[in-house]
Design a protein around this motif. Structure first.
Motif, short mmCIF file in Angstrom:
data_model
loop_
_atom_site.label_atom_id
_atom_site.label_comp_id
_atom_site.label_asym_id
_atom_site.label_seq_id
_atom_site.Cartn_x
_atom_site.Cartn_y
_atom_site.Cartn_z
N ARG A 113 14.62 2.47 6.38
CA ARG A 113 13.82 1.11 6.66
C ARG A 113 14.63 -0.12 6.04
N LEU A 114 14.65 -1.10 6.87
CA LEU A 114 15.24 -2.32 6.53
C LEU A 114 14.18 -3.37 6.46
N TYR A 115 14.17 -3.95 5.48
CA TYR A 115 12.80 -5.04 5.15
C TYR A 115 13.48 -6.34 5.17
N TYR A 116 13.27 -7.25 6.24
CA TYR A 116 13.83 -8.42 6.48
C TYR A 116 12.73 -9.72 5.73
N LEU A 117 13.13 -10.38 4.73
CA LEU A 117 12.36 -11.41 4.05
C LEU A 117 12.51 -12.71 4.74
N ALA A 118 11.74 -12.97 5.91
CA ALA A 118 12.02 -14.19 6.39
C ALA A 118 11.05 -15.13 5.83
N VAL A 119 10.89 -15.35 4.47
CA VAL A 119 9.88 -15.94 3.69
C VAL A 119 10.67 -17.12 2.92
N PRO A 120 9.80 -18.08 2.28
CA PRO A 120 10.31 -18.83 1.50
C PRO A 120 11.06 -17.94 0.13
N PRO A 121 12.14 -18.49 -0.67
CA PRO A 121 12.81 -17.67 -1.67
C PRO A 121 11.92 -16.96 -2.82
N LYS A 122 10.65 -18.23 -2.96
CA LYS A 122 9.93 -17.96 -4.15
C LYS A 122 9.06 -16.43 -3.84
N LEU A 123 8.94 -16.16 -2.76
CA LEU A 123 8.16 -14.91 -2.46
C LEU A 123 9.09 -13.61 -2.71
N PHE A 124 10.48 -13.77 -2.77
CA PHE A 124 11.33 -12.72 -2.88
C PHE A 124 10.62 -11.61 -3.81
N PRO A 125 10.61 -12.12 -5.10
CA PRO A 125 10.29 -11.34 -6.32
C PRO A 125 9.17 -10.46 -6.18
N VAL A 126 7.83 -11.23 -5.64
CA VAL A 126 6.74 -10.48 -5.60
C VAL A 126 6.89 -9.55 -4.57
N ILE A 127 7.33 -9.77 -3.47
CA ILE A 127 7.36 -8.82 -2.25
C ILE A 127 8.27 -7.72 -2.63
N ILE A 128 9.46 -7.79 -3.25
CA ILE A 128 10.19 -6.92 -3.84
C ILE A 128 9.50 -5.80 -4.69
N SER A 129 8.92 -6.71 -5.93
CA SER A 129 7.94 -5.88 -6.68
C SER A 129 6.95 -4.86 -6.07
N ASN A 130 6.17 -5.40 -5.24
CA ASN A 130 5.10 -4.70 -4.45
C ASN A 130 5.66 -3.70 -3.85
N LEU A 131 6.82 -3.97 -3.07
CA LEU A 131 7.45 -2.93 -2.26
C LEU A 131 7.81 -1.59 -3.43
N ASP A 132 8.52 -1.99 -4.37
CA ASP A 132 8.87 -1.12 -5.49
C ASP A 132 7.43 -0.25 -6.05
N ALA A 133 6.54 -1.02 -6.34
CA ALA A 133 5.42 -0.39 -6.94
C ALA A 133 4.76 0.30 -6.03
N THR A 134 4.83 0.41 -4.66
CA THR A 134 4.32 1.10 -3.64
C THR A 134 5.30 2.19 -3.07
N ASN A 135 6.61 2.38 -3.84
CA ASN A 135 7.43 3.32 -3.65
C ASN A 135 8.14 3.34 -2.44
N GLN A 136 8.35 2.14 -1.82
CA GLN A 136 8.99 1.97 -0.68
C GLN A 136 10.56 1.59 -0.60
N LEU A 137 11.09 1.31 -1.89
CA LEU A 137 12.47 1.17 -1.90
C LEU A 137 13.17 2.48 -2.32
N SER A 138 12.71 3.70 -2.60
CA SER A 138 13.31 4.92 -3.12
C SER A 138 13.97 5.29 -1.90
N GLU A 139 15.38 5.53 -2.17
CA GLU A 139 16.17 6.09 -1.06
C GLU A 139 16.31 7.70 -1.07
#
Length: 488
Positions: A113-139
């Motif tokens: 999976r490739l996640y492209y964050l075409a959003v304002p930088p202030k949203l980076f941490p919350v999106i990445i945190s939620n991806l991590d919390a839902t186990n979507q960043l595990s390799e």
């Protein structure tokens, strides 16, 4: 991982302009060139409510408007079969859980999976945190990579904080900080011009080079971006990323290989060899200016001191470049839209030819719009005793490879991200090193109002203070001479 491994590209902010103008036309062209994974899907995620069909129709309209290549309805239909859309809130973990369930339904065994964050930088941490919390960043069952759009921070403190936040969930090799400027063919050609040709490297140093000029000028003004630009200005918008990248590519030492780690190590060394300026040095070595009429633009504060033009003189304190000034400038509402790098060589130490003032050799790397490389050198004029004339040896992309040879920069960067090549993406320490140099200038400009804010007429090459910056060194901006080279 094999090309037939299932791969999902998720675009956060998919209902925005960037997806329609740049990302989807680039992905579609990669598909037409058979460079995407064979088993791919693209999922748009955003706050706007779309059905899959409505999403596809919007992207088709964007492709017809912004794609620089021809395509058929059949080709689009085949590509669009892999396009999907999910509406939700970036801040809600349950909505990102629905995203995972949608993608997991297509996957079996190893999948990437490739996640492209075409959003304002202030949203980076919350999106990445939620991806991590839902186990979507595990390799555990395939790679996971995250592409972050610029700007990466608004100053050094925010860039450091943002790095710390994203590193809580991601390893550095999973993070792809994008600067679309690095995806341009002409930017990459800087490295090939230097390191694939042995004629340049022996003279690429303080012994032979008098100075370097880097110009990135824009002919347009705000173009309805006042809400963004008036709080940003030219330093954050252009210098911290684009111009510093050009500086690094021109000044870096030869890397051990083109591998991402080696390349980015040498770039960071360039920034480390530049001393941050003191307030007094900022006043002496920089120019800030605003075009006349800027404060009357819609949504601009009537007393705004935002700089729309900047010029900076830098020195790189290492053996190769000691004492060689680098002049950087950029601005809006200037005479032309142009990006070029001028390498001005020193004059011969002794003139053997009487009654002659020899012009110095000059190498110009044209990045846009007339992309190419031009070298000025002196020859004897026919039927004279000892008169010289400047001539130009040139390479133009359009003539050598065809008018449509240069792909959209996002196309190259998206492909590299999918393939895991981070060479053209910025590393965390590189971002922080760049902000370390820019922040003292920002502080002097914004807090001390030093140097004083100059003004310039739209349609010119900027304020007279920018000319004075070079004139104090006995030099001048060489855009007119560069233009003559192009015209010959």
């Amino acid at each position: 991982m094999a090309k037939d491994t299932p791969t999902t590209i998720v675009i956060f902010g998919a209902s925005g302009d960037l997806t329609k103008r740049k990302l989807m036309p680039s992905l579609f062209n990669l598909y037409l060139k058979d460079r995407l994974p064979k088993n791919f899907r693209i999922v748009g995620f955003g706050g706007t409510a779309f059905t899959d069909e409505a999403f596809r129709e919007q992207l088709l309209a964007g492709a017809r408007q912004f794609a620089t290549y021809a395509f058929t309805d059949e080709q689009w239909t085949a590509f669009a079969a892999g396009l999907h859309y999910l509406s939700g809130k970036y801040t809600e973990a349950p909505d990102l859980q629905r995203l995972d369930e949608l993608i997991s339904g297509w996957e079996s065994g190893n999948a990437s999976r490739l996640y492209y964050l075409a959003v304002p930088p202030k949203l980076f941490p919350v999106i990445i945190s939620n991806l991590d919390a839902t186990n979507q960043l595990s390799e555990d069952s395939g790679w996971r990579r995250v592409v972050l759009e610029k700007p990466f921070g608004t100053d050094l403190a925010s860039a450091v904080e943002l790095n710390e936040q994203v590193h809580k969930a991601l390893h550095e090799n999973q993070i792809f900080r994008i600067d679309h400027y690095l995806g341009k063919e002409t930017i990459q050609n800087i490295l090939f011009t230097r390191f694939a040709n042995t004629i340049f490297e022996p003279i690429w140093n303080r012994t032979y080079i008098d100075h370097v000029q880097i110009t990135v000028s824009e002919q347009v003004g705000l173009e309805h971006r006042a809400g963004f630009y008036d709080g940003v200005g030219v330093l954050r918008d252009m210098f911290q990323n684009h111009l510093m990248q050009l500086l690094m590519l021109v000044a870096m030492e030869p890397p051990a290989s083109f591998e991402a780690g080696h390349l980015r190590n040498e770039k960071v060394k360039v920034l480390s060899a530049i001393k941050p300026m003191t307030p007094e040095q900022v006043a002496a070595n920089t120019v800030r200016a605003q075009y006349r009429g800027y404060r009357e633009e819609p949504d601009v504060k009537p007393n705004s001191s935002t700089a729309t033009f900047g010029a900076i003189r830098l020195f790189i304190n290492n053996w190769r470049w000691q004492g060689v000034p680098f002049y950087l400038r950029s601005g809006k509402s200037l005479a032309e839209k142009k990006s070029h790098i001028i390498i001005r060589f020193k004059e011969p130490p002794l003139s053997m030819f009487p009654m002659q003032t020899l012009k110095p050799n000059m190498l110009v790397l044209y990045l846009q719009p007339d992309e190419g490389v031009h070298l000025r050198f002196e020859v004897k004029a026919p039927d004279t005793v000892a008169e010289s004339r400047s001539v130009d040896m040139e390479f133009r992309y359009a003539e050598a490879f065809g008018q449509s040879a240069i792909p959209e920069s996002y196309e190259r960067l998206l492909l590299d991200a999918i393939q895991g090549d981070a060479s053209l993406f910025t590393r965390g320490d590189e971002v922080e090193a760049s902000w370390t140099l820019i922040e003292p200038i920002l502080e002097a400009w914004e807090k001390r109002q030093s140097p004083p804010l100059a003004t310039y007429r739209p349609g010119t090459w900027g304020p007279v203070e920018a000319d004075s910056l070079l004139a104090r060194d006995g030099r001048w901006w060489m855009h007119d001479e560069a233009e003559l080279m192009l015209e010959r």
